[in-house]
Design a protein around this motif. Structure first.
Motif, PDB file in Angstrom:
ATOM      1  N   SER A   3      -6.071 -53.674  30.098  1.00 58.07           N
ATOM      2  CA  SER A   3      -7.456 -54.047  30.368  1.00 58.07           C
ATOM      3  C   SER A   3      -8.085 -53.074  31.357  1.00 58.07           C
ATOM      4  N   THR A   4      -9.356 -53.286  31.645  1.00 58.19           N
ATOM      5  CA  THR A   4     -10.043 -52.507  32.669  1.00 58.19           C
ATOM      6  C   THR A   4      -9.993 -53.274  33.981  1.00 58.19           C
ATOM      7  N   ILE A   5      -9.476 -52.639  35.017  1.00 59.77           N
ATOM      8  CA  ILE A   5      -9.387 -53.269  36.331  1.00 59.77           C
ATOM      9  C   ILE A   5     -10.714 -53.027  37.054  1.00 59.77           C
ATOM     10  N   THR A   6     -11.390 -54.106  37.427  1.00 57.70           N
ATOM     11  CA  THR A   6     -12.639 -54.010  38.179  1.00 57.70           C
ATOM     12  C   THR A   6     -12.381 -54.410  39.624  1.00 57.70           C
ATOM     13  N   ILE A   7     -12.593 -53.472  40.525  1.00 55.08           N
ATOM     14  CA  ILE A   7     -12.410 -53.716  41.959  1.00 55.08           C
ATOM     15  C   ILE A   7     -13.783 -53.739  42.616  1.00 55.08           C
ATOM     16  N   THR A   8     -14.094 -54.820  43.335  1.00 56.28           N
ATOM     17  CA  THR A   8     -15.382 -54.958  43.996  1.00 56.28           C
ATOM     18  C   THR A   8     -15.185 -55.258  45.474  1.00 56.28           C
ATOM     19  N   ILE A   9     -15.916 -54.545  46.313  1.00 54.60           N
ATOM     20  CA  ILE A   9     -15.853 -54.749  47.758  1.00 54.60           C
ATOM     21  C   ILE A   9     -17.268 -54.824  48.306  1.00 54.60           C
ATOM     22  N   ASN A  10     -17.483 -55.678  49.295  1.00 55.70           N
ATOM     23  CA  ASN A  10     -18.793 -55.832  49.923  1.00 55.70           C
ATOM     24  C   ASN A  10     -18.801 -55.089  51.253  1.00 55.70           C
ATOM     25  N   VAL A  11     -19.744 -54.177  51.415  1.00 50.42           N
ATOM     26  CA  VAL A  11     -19.843 -53.393  52.656  1.00 50.42           C
ATOM     27  C   VAL A  11     -21.280 -53.434  53.154  1.00 50.42           C
ATOM     28  N   THR A  12     -21.459 -53.913  54.374  1.00 44.48           N
ATOM     29  CA  THR A  12     -22.793 -53.972  54.977  1.00 44.48           C
ATOM     30  C   THR A  12     -22.865 -53.030  56.173  1.00 44.48           C
ATOM     31  N   ASP A  13     -24.078 -52.577  56.473  1.00 47.95           N
ATOM     32  CA  ASP A  13     -24.278 -51.635  57.572  1.00 47.95           C
ATOM     33  C   ASP A  13     -25.663 -51.855  58.169  1.00 47.95           C
ATOM     34  N   ASP A  14     -25.825 -51.467  59.424  1.00 48.28           N
ATOM     35  CA  ASP A  14     -27.135 -51.612  60.057  1.00 48.28           C
ATOM     36  C   ASP A  14     -28.117 -50.558  59.577  1.00 48.28           C
ATOM     37  N   LEU A  15     -27.624 -49.514  58.926  1.00 49.24           N
ATOM     38  CA  LEU A  15     -28.484 -48.438  58.433  1.00 49.24           C
ATOM     39  C   LEU A  15     -28.895 -48.735  56.994  1.00 49.24           C
ATOM     40  N   TYR A  16     -30.193 -48.795  56.727  1.00 47.57           N
ATOM     41  CA  TYR A  16     -30.688 -49.064  55.387  1.00 47.57           C
ATOM     42  C   TYR A  16     -30.739 -47.730  54.631  1.00 47.57           C
ATOM     43  N   SER A  17     -29.704 -47.481  53.861  1.00 46.57           N
ATOM     44  CA  SER A  17     -29.589 -46.184  53.199  1.00 46.57           C
ATOM     45  C   SER A  17     -29.082 -46.364  51.780  1.00 46.57           C
ATOM     46  N   THR A  18     -29.631 -45.562  50.856  1.00 48.88           N
ATOM     47  CA  THR A  18     -29.139 -45.579  49.479  1.00 48.88           C
ATOM     48  C   THR A  18     -27.869 -44.754  49.334  1.00 48.88           C
ATOM     49  N   LYS A  19     -27.548 -43.959  50.345  1.00 50.60           N
ATOM     50  CA  LYS A  19     -26.363 -43.103  50.288  1.00 50.60           C
ATOM     51  C   LYS A  19     -25.184 -43.684  51.049  1.00 50.60           C
ATOM     52  N   TYR A  20     -25.431 -44.180  52.250  1.00 52.24           N
ATOM     53  CA  TYR A  20     -24.354 -44.684  53.099  1.00 52.24           C
ATOM     54  C   TYR A  20     -24.366 -46.205  53.118  1.00 52.24           C
ATOM     55  N   PRO A  21     -23.193 -46.785  53.404  1.00 54.11           N
ATOM     56  CA  PRO A  21     -21.876 -46.157  53.520  1.00 54.11           C
ATOM     57  C   PRO A  21     -21.376 -45.630  52.166  1.00 54.11           C
ATOM     58  N   ILE A  22     -20.441 -44.708  52.213  1.00 49.57           N
ATOM     59  CA  ILE A  22     -19.776 -44.204  51.015  1.00 49.57           C
ATOM     60  C   ILE A  22     -18.380 -44.827  50.963  1.00 49.57           C
TER      61      ILE A  22
END
Length: 199
Positions: A65-84
């Motif tokens: 099957s396809t393994i789907t890994i999902t993680i939630n990451v929040t940051d004080d910086l509103y950025s479309t790039k970070y965090p990576i």
């Protein structure tokens, strides 16, 4: 302001003047003002918090099957790039590693980061860990945080679904005389025995 909508116009003014690259005389002067605007320094000055990661490991994955890994990451910086967020993974058979660590970047959708990895076609374990990078190098960390290559997350890849049997569509006249009944047996792994007992 797009990086932090909570700051005021005065905050923006202070950040720009305080992070400008000084030119001319030291400090403010009538010719160069506060200096040359430094956008990167301005952004970094408001990125004060280390990202916060929340992750619940998947208990098992099905072979093939396809393994789907999902993680939630929040940051004080509103950025479309970070965090990576990147995931490092490798497969093991009977505690013996197959190949080297593989590394892929997760896809960012708001605070959710997702990776899709093809599960192997045999019983194995996938060892993996995350690298989370912010705009400031000192904010970078791994998950798990303690020696991740030695103590990573472990995902068992097992045969969690049984074979499927498909019977042909027949009418009642089909059974009025001796006929061969073609039955299709499929599975996500190799089938050790294809005998079927019919009562």
């Amino acid at each position: 302001i797009s990086m932090d909508p909570t700051i005021s116009s005065q905050d923006v003014y202070n950040i720009i003047t305080e992070t400008a690259t000084d030119t001319g005389s030291v400090g403010y002067d009538p010719y160069y003002g506060y200096g040359i605007i430094n956008p990167l320094a301005a952004i970094l000055s408001i990125d004060t918090e280390v990202p916060i990661a929340t992750f619940s490991p998947t208990p098992t994955a099905n072979i093939g099957s396809t393994i789907t890994i999902t993680i939630n990451v929040t940051d004080d910086l509103y950025s479309t790039k970070y965090p990576i967020v990147t995931i490092n993974y490798r497969f093991y058979v009977d505690s013996i590693a197959e190949g080297s660590w593989q590394k892929i970047k997760l896809t960012k959708t708001s605070n959710l980061y997702t990776a899709n990895i093809n599960a192997q076609s045999s019983i194995k374990d996938m060892h993996y860990y995350f690298e989370i990078a912010d705009s400031i190098p000192s904010h970078q960390f791994t998950l798990p945080q303690s020696t991740p290559e030695i103590n990573p997350y472990i995902l068992p890849i097992r045969d969690t679904s049984g074979p499927e049997i498909t019977f042909p569509v027949v009418n009642n006249d089909y059974f009025s005389q001796n006929q061969n009944l073609d039955i299709v047996l499929t599975d996500n792994t190799a089938i050790d025995s294809d005998s079927i007992d019919v009562d």
